[in-house]
Scaffold this active site. Structure first.
Site, PDB file in Angstrom:
ATOM      1  N   TYR A  95       0.430  -1.145   0.403  1.00  0.00           N
ATOM      2  CA  TYR A  95       0.228  -0.166  -0.329  1.00  0.00           C
ATOM      3  C   TYR A  95       0.439   1.471  -0.181  1.00  0.00           C
ATOM      4  O   TYR A  95       0.331   2.294  -1.077  1.00  0.00           O
ATOM      5  CB  TYR A  95      -0.697   0.078   1.291  1.00  0.00           C
ATOM      6  CG  TYR A  95      -1.799   1.436   0.980  1.00  0.00           C
ATOM      7  CD1 TYR A  95      -2.583   1.788  -0.084  1.00  0.00           C
ATOM      8  CD2 TYR A  95      -1.529   2.352   2.302  1.00  0.00           C
ATOM      9  CE1 TYR A  95      -3.337   2.567  -0.045  1.00  0.00           C
ATOM     10  CE2 TYR A  95      -2.082   3.369   2.347  1.00  0.00           C
ATOM     11  CZ  TYR A  95      -3.401   3.474   1.293  1.00  0.00           C
ATOM     12  OH  TYR A  95      -3.985   4.776   1.453  1.00  0.00           O
ATOM     13  N   GLY A 146      -3.604  11.993   6.675  1.00  0.00           N
ATOM     14  CA  GLY A 146      -3.398  10.676   7.224  1.00  0.00           C
ATOM     15  C   GLY A 146      -4.541  10.152   8.188  1.00  0.00           C
ATOM     16  O   GLY A 146      -5.366   9.649   6.546  1.00  0.00           O
TER      17      GLY A 146
HETATM   18  P1  NDP Z   1     -13.429   4.275   0.778  1.00  0.00           P
HETATM   19  O1  NDP Z   1     -13.197   3.221   0.769  1.00  0.00           O
HETATM   20  O2  NDP Z   1     -14.454   5.045   1.291  1.00  0.00           O
HETATM   21  O3  NDP Z   1     -13.306   4.747  -0.635  1.00  0.00           O
HETATM   22  C1  NDP Z   1     -13.035   4.716  -1.906  1.00  0.00           C
HETATM   23  C2  NDP Z   1     -13.501   5.053  -3.160  1.00  0.00           C
HETATM   24  O4  NDP Z   1     -12.724   4.332  -4.054  1.00  0.00           O
HETATM   25  C3  NDP Z   1     -14.388   4.479  -2.935  1.00  0.00           C
HETATM   26  O5  NDP Z   1     -15.487   5.366  -3.406  1.00  0.00           O
HETATM   27  C4  NDP Z   1     -14.425   3.188  -4.297  1.00  0.00           C
HETATM   28  O6  NDP Z   1     -15.771   3.341  -5.180  1.00  0.00           O
HETATM   29  C5  NDP Z   1     -13.400   3.841  -5.276  1.00  0.00           C
HETATM   30  N1  NDP Z   1     -12.384   2.362  -5.347  1.00  0.00           N
HETATM   31  C6  NDP Z   1     -12.334   1.622  -4.814  1.00  0.00           C
HETATM   32  N2  NDP Z   1     -11.478   0.866  -6.136  1.00  0.00           N
HETATM   33  C7  NDP Z   1     -12.098   1.328  -7.276  1.00  0.00           C
HETATM   34  C8  NDP Z   1     -11.819   0.536  -8.364  1.00  0.00           C
HETATM   35  N3  NDP Z   1     -10.999  -0.588  -8.723  1.00  0.00           N
HETATM   36  N4  NDP Z   1     -12.308   1.322  -9.174  1.00  0.00           N
HETATM   37  C9  NDP Z   1     -13.566   2.208  -9.373  1.00  0.00           C
HETATM   38  N5  NDP Z   1     -13.468   2.691  -7.974  1.00  0.00           N
HETATM   39  C10 NDP Z   1     -13.172   2.389  -6.693  1.00  0.00           C
HETATM   40  O7  NDP Z   1     -12.050   5.105   1.269  1.00  0.00           O
HETATM   41  P2  NDP Z   1     -10.976   6.704   1.295  1.00  0.00           P
HETATM   42  O8  NDP Z   1     -11.726   7.690   1.296  1.00  0.00           O
HETATM   43  O9  NDP Z   1     -10.630   6.948   2.630  1.00  0.00           O
HETATM   44  O10 NDP Z   1     -10.496   6.692   0.265  1.00  0.00           O
HETATM   45  C11 NDP Z   1      -9.813   7.204  -0.743  1.00  0.00           C
HETATM   46  C12 NDP Z   1      -8.592   7.609  -1.301  1.00  0.00           C
HETATM   47  O11 NDP Z   1      -8.090   8.241  -0.095  1.00  0.00           O
HETATM   48  C13 NDP Z   1      -7.973   6.542  -1.326  1.00  0.00           C
HETATM   49  O12 NDP Z   1      -7.069   7.031  -2.679  1.00  0.00           O
HETATM   50  C14 NDP Z   1      -6.462   6.120  -0.248  1.00  0.00           C
HETATM   51  O13 NDP Z   1      -5.950   5.495  -0.991  1.00  0.00           O
HETATM   52  C15 NDP Z   1      -6.930   8.018   0.281  1.00  0.00           C
HETATM   53  N6  NDP Z   1      -6.709   8.041   1.469  1.00  0.00           N
HETATM   54  C16 NDP Z   1      -7.410   6.998   2.939  1.00  0.00           C
HETATM   55  C17 NDP Z   1      -6.976   7.916   3.747  1.00  0.00           C
HETATM   56  C18 NDP Z   1      -8.398   6.637   4.877  1.00  0.00           C
HETATM   57  O14 NDP Z   1      -7.386   6.878   5.856  1.00  0.00           O
HETATM   58  N7  NDP Z   1      -9.038   7.435   5.177  1.00  0.00           N
HETATM   59  C19 NDP Z   1      -5.429   8.914   4.171  1.00  0.00           C
HETATM   60  C20 NDP Z   1      -4.639   8.933   2.937  1.00  0.00           C
HETATM   61  C21 NDP Z   1      -5.393   8.781   2.030  1.00  0.00           C
HETATM   62  P3  NDP Z   1     -16.871   1.610  -5.332  1.00  0.00           P
HETATM   63  O15 NDP Z   1     -16.081   0.666  -4.398  1.00  0.00           O
HETATM   64  O16 NDP Z   1     -18.017   1.979  -5.162  1.00  0.00           O
HETATM   65  O17 NDP Z   1     -15.896   0.930  -6.994  1.00  0.00           O
HETATM   66  C1  8X3 Z   2      -4.651   6.210   4.162  1.00  0.00           C
HETATM   67  C2  8X3 Z   2      -3.718   6.603   6.326  1.00  0.00           C
HETATM   68  O1  8X3 Z   2      -1.854   5.658   7.551  1.00  0.00           O
HETATM   69  O2  8X3 Z   2      -4.120   4.253   7.134  1.00  0.00           O
HETATM   70  O3  8X3 Z   2      -3.604   6.057   3.681  1.00  0.00           O
HETATM   71  O4  8X3 Z   2      -2.196   3.769   6.129  1.00  0.00           O
HETATM   72  S1  8X3 Z   2      -3.072   4.772   6.546  1.00  0.00           S
END
Ligand code: NDP
Ligand code: 8X3
Length: 249
Positions: free
Chosen positions: A149, A180
């Site tokens: 990841y 974060g």
């Molecule tokens: P969620 O799981 O709530 O949302 C993830 C989103 O990505 C969903 O809308 C999902 O839509 C979409 N997605 C996942 N796989 C696919 C795919 N194969 N094709 C199209 N869409 C896809 O997580 P977050 O909102 O937390 O994550 C959003 C972003 O933020 C990510 O890039 C994550 O790495 C990043 N992030 C998150 C953090 C956290 O702590 N939550 C911290 C740092 C970064 P669907 O399943 O409908 O396709």
């Molecule tokens: C998501 C933040 O710390 O869970 O990118 O990897 S962490």
């Protein structure tokens, strides 16, 4: 305000909160994801401002077909928010699942590239285009069992820099927002539906909300055209690094 924003991963978490905030602020939104019913719910709430586009970012042809099917009023994209992504699993590298590794590289890295490539003709046509890549603190600092990841998010960091360099001559703004710990469905996905384990990630401290990140994204895209926020890290106050979180458990 009639700028058009293409948001991947708008069915949940950070992407959904951003779609809602930007719709409220008057942007036109192309809301993308695989779960159509969730995206349709957004459309029902916000009406004509939202166009729903269902595709899997891993499906190279599907990405280009979906973009080609945009109706004329949503074809001129001003802002791309590359947000779709997830972690899959959290194991020491010798015990990691190859399927999890494929999912993270295919979605977080290759999917982001496919979507960007498919939208570049429209972004290059515009006069004030902007790409926001959602990275992570995991793309700045590797943490135990974060291995692939983290690698995928380090790749997002590299792609963010590369896009800014290669698109500089075209005047396209490129920047990353690197959150974060944000409480979303992220840990539910990472731990494959193990809800108690997922909830445990955010216990004992105050994590960020998806709305916190949506506000930051809105700030970034609403700067005047000569201002590009190139790389921004946002953590909860209780978090000091990927591994240091002040918890009162
Ligand atoms: P969620 O799981 O709530 O949302 C993830 C989103 O990505 C969903 O809308 C999902 O839509 C979409 N997605 C996942 N796989 C696919 C795919 N194969 N094709 C199209 N869409 C896809 O997580 P977050 O909102 O937390 O994550 C959003 C972003 O933020 C990510 O890039 C994550 O790495 C990043 N992030 C998150 C953090 C956290 O702590 N939550 C911290 C740092 C970064 P669907 O399943 O409908 O396709
Ligand atoms: C998501 C933040 O710390 O869970 O990118 O990897 S962490």
């Amino acid at each position: 305000m009639d700028r058009t924003v293409f948001i991947t991963g708008a069915s949940s978490g950070i992407g959904r909160a951003t779609a809602e905030l930007l719709a409220e602020k008057g942007f036109r939104i192309i809301a993308c994801g695989r779960r159509e019913e969730r995206l349709q719910a957004l459309k029902e709430k916000w009406g004509e401002k939202i166009h729903v586009l269902c595709f899997d970012v891993r499906d190279k042809d599907g990405v280009f077909k979906a973009v080609a099917q945009l109706p004329p009023e949503f074809r001129a994209i001003d802002i791309l928010i590359n947000n779709a992504g997830n972690a899959h699993g959290m194991d020491p590298i010798d015990q990691g699942s190859l399927d999890d590794w494929d999912a993270m590289i295919d979605i977080n890295v290759k999917g982001l590239l496919y979507v960007t490539k498919a939208l570049l003709p429209s972004l290059l046509d515009g006069s004030n285009s902007h790409i926001i890549n959602i990275g992570s603190t995991a793309g700045k600092e590797v943490y135990p069992k974060g291995n692939v990841y983290c690698a995928s998010k380090f790749a997002v960091d590299a792609i963010n820099q590369a896009l800014r360099i290669d698109l500089n001559e075209h005047g396209i703004r490129v920047g990353a927002v690197n959150p974060g710990l944000v409480e979303t469905e992220f840990s539910e996905v990472r731990f494959k539906g193990d809800s108690p384990r997922a909830a445990g990630v955010y216990k004992g401290f105050q994590p960020l909300t998806p709305e916190d990140i949506a506000e930051v994204i809105h700030f970034v895209i609403s700067r005047p055209p000569h201002v590009n926020i190139a790389d921004l890290v946002v953590m909860p106050t209780d978090q000091a690094s990927s591994t240091i979180v002040r918890k009162d458990l």
